[in-house]
Design a protein around this motif. Structure first.
Motif, PDB file in Angstrom:
ATOM      1  N   CYS A 106       0.827  -1.214   0.000  1.00  0.00           N
ATOM      2  CA  CYS A 106       0.000   0.000   0.000  1.00  0.00           C
ATOM      3  C   CYS A 106       0.863   1.266   0.000  1.00  0.00           C
ATOM      4  O   CYS A 106       0.524   2.253  -0.655  1.00  0.00           O
ATOM      5  N   LYS A 107       1.979   1.211   0.725  1.00  0.00           N
ATOM      6  CA  LYS A 107       2.870   2.359   0.757  1.00  0.00           C
ATOM      7  C   LYS A 107       3.588   2.560  -0.581  1.00  0.00           C
ATOM      8  O   LYS A 107       3.860   3.681  -1.005  1.00  0.00           O
ATOM      9  N   ALA A 108       3.900   1.454  -1.241  1.00  0.00           N
ATOM     10  CA  ALA A 108       4.631   1.521  -2.501  1.00  0.00           C
ATOM     11  C   ALA A 108       3.752   1.969  -3.661  1.00  0.00           C
ATOM     12  O   ALA A 108       4.237   2.593  -4.627  1.00  0.00           O
ATOM     13  N   ALA A 109       2.450   1.685  -3.579  1.00  0.00           N
ATOM     14  CA  ALA A 109       1.541   2.022  -4.684  1.00  0.00           C
ATOM     15  C   ALA A 109       1.308   3.531  -4.727  1.00  0.00           C
ATOM     16  O   ALA A 109       1.155   4.170  -3.688  1.00  0.00           O
ATOM     17  N   PRO A 110       1.261   4.123  -5.923  1.00  0.00           N
ATOM     18  CA  PRO A 110       0.910   5.543  -6.022  1.00  0.00           C
ATOM     19  C   PRO A 110      -0.500   5.768  -5.548  1.00  0.00           C
ATOM     20  O   PRO A 110      -1.364   4.895  -5.700  1.00  0.00           O
ATOM     21  N   SER A 111      -0.763   6.917  -4.959  1.00  0.00           N
ATOM     22  CA  SER A 111      -2.074   7.188  -4.370  1.00  0.00           C
ATOM     23  C   SER A 111      -3.149   7.294  -5.442  1.00  0.00           C
ATOM     24  O   SER A 111      -2.940   7.828  -6.526  1.00  0.00           O
ATOM     25  N   ALA A 112      -4.322   6.752  -5.109  1.00  0.00           N
ATOM     26  CA  ALA A 112      -5.473   6.847  -6.009  1.00  0.00           C
ATOM     27  C   ALA A 112      -5.961   8.291  -6.061  1.00  0.00           C
ATOM     28  O   ALA A 112      -5.780   9.060  -5.134  1.00  0.00           O
TER      29      ALA A 112
END
Length: 427
Positions: A421-427
């Motif tokens: 979740c931290k690695a994914a770019p924010s929606a």
């Protein structure tokens, strides 16, 4: 609770909250506890029905506990201890809710008509002014700045405040009136549900169907979407299905017919037949993954479905609306202490959308990838066939789909999900 006002006079408060669903009522409660004057507007009258599965995960249970709701069984709540999953074989798999520090080990069931009424009365008890039958039709804008300064209702009343919270659902006329439209690059779902009198009414598991067959399993058509059966404990079961816009034929599907095709092939003894149906089959949209942004701008705060806060992994919206309510109220209270309208107050308000992105942005981005994959029933079938029998994998999937991990410490699964979740770019 309502109050009278002089003919033609505007009602003024620190904050106007439009919509007394879980997000709006929770925002009003938190704001009132911060000492702000709050006017909570609801277009209908309580009790009123809302289309929902009526089932709550431990994440929603925590949100209710945080706001001060007694979730004990003696207070009318039906508890559940996990998720029963159908898919990949005839017999279901039972997955207990994870044992965590951050979340309780049980979920809840309660009809939305009673649930929403209770939360609205909770806001009144905290000090908010609830006005029912107030159907908001327009924003009042400052001609010079374009900032919202209040709202008007269809019957000609005006409610003014330096901050307005739009908790007015998926269509959010307030947000649209200020040019904040839905994003087409975010998933959208449709849910339909009804109630049946059923011997399955008492069940200590929420039930999810990851495969919907329109006949005998494995010998008929695999339909898009997922289904649920939630025992209500009152002689009925809430039975419904959800379909994502990543599924083939979304928008051209008769979802009510789809629901009937599925339940007509469930066991006769469960009672999911027309003669046992209570009320109509009703549907609602599920706006997901922050499909309307920004969540704050020009005095308008978006909470819940108005801000597209439904979890794309599982269609849950109530927990996230209530969490957003707490974050929004904190930002508004801080802005109030700095003087609404000042540059410093605007900086304080920006903490709200930043907090929402920090807490859910990466997780929701992962969710958008997930819904693209499961939009193809063949992929869902492969996942259920080969994934469900593996208990360790399914415990991981349950934590991911329900967003139930410990934020600090936790086991290896928690750490992997949190890192993703931290690695994914924010929606």
């Amino acid at each position: 609770m309502s109050f009278a006002k002089p003919e033609g006079a505007a009602v003024e408060s620190d904050v106007v909250v439009v919509g007394a669903g879980p997000g709006g009522s929770s925002t009003a409660t938190y704001l009132a506890r911060h000492g702000l004057s709050v006017t909570l507007l609801e277009k209908s009258h309580f009790p009123r029905e809302k289309v929902c599965g009526d089932g709550l995960t431990p994440r929603a249970t925590r949100a209710l506990t945080r706001i001060g709701i007694d979730t004990s069984e003696s207070n009318g709540w039906l508890h559940n201890k996990g998720l029963r999953v159908y898919g990949g074989r005839t017999e279901p798999f039972e997955l207990p809710w994870p044992d965590l520090t951050d979340f309780p080990p049980y979920g809840l069931v309660r009809p939305r008509s009673d649930f929403d009424d209770m939360l609205a009365r909770h806001a009144v008890a905290a000090g908010a002014d609830l006005i029912e039958g107030a159907n908001v039709d327009a924003a009042v804008l400052d001609d010079r700045t374009g900032r919202i300064t209040g709202v008007t209702t269809k019957d000609g009343r005006t409610f003014k405040a330096p901050i307005v919270v739009a908790a007015d659902g998926n269509s959010s006329r307030l947000a649209v009136s200020m040019g904040i439209n839905k994003r087409s690059d975010r998933p959208m779902g449709v849910a339909v549900r009804t109630y049946y009198t059923s011997p399955r009414t008492n069940d200590d598991y929420l039930e999810s169907w990851l495969e919907l067959w329109d006949g005998e399993r494995g010998k008929s058509n695999l339909m898009p979407g997922y289904g649920w059966v939630f025992g209500m404990g009152d002689g009925t079961s809430n039975v419904g299905l959800g379909v994502l816009n990543t599924s083939k034929g979304f928008g051209q599907t008769d979802y009510r017919a789809l629901l009937k095709r599925w339940v007509d092939h469930t066991p006769e003894e469960w009672g999911f037949r027309d003669q046992n149906m209570v009320g109509k089959i009703q549907g609602a949209a599920l706006p997901m993954a922050f499909n309307r942004q920004p969540h704050y701008g020009r005095g308008l705060v978006l909470v819940g479905d108005a801000g597209g806060m439904v979890n794309p992994f599982n269609g849950e919206g109530i927990a996230y609306a209530m969490e957003a309510a707490e974050y929004a109220a904190m930002a508004i209270a801080e802005a109030s202490s700095r003087g609404f309208g000042s540059a410093s107050a605007e900086k304080a308000m920006r903490a709200y959308p930043e907090q929402m992105k920090a807490s859910l942005g990466g997780y929701y981005r992962l969710g958008t990838i997930f819904v693209k994959l499961i939009g193809d029933p063949r992929i869902m079938h492969l996942c259920t066939r080969y994934g469900l029998p593996r208990k360790t994998l399914m415990r991981f999937v349950l934590k991911l789909l329900a967003n139930l991990t410990d934020s600090h410490g936790g086991d290896a699964m928690d750490r992997i999900i949190n890192a993703l979740c931290k690695a994914a770019p924010s929606a």
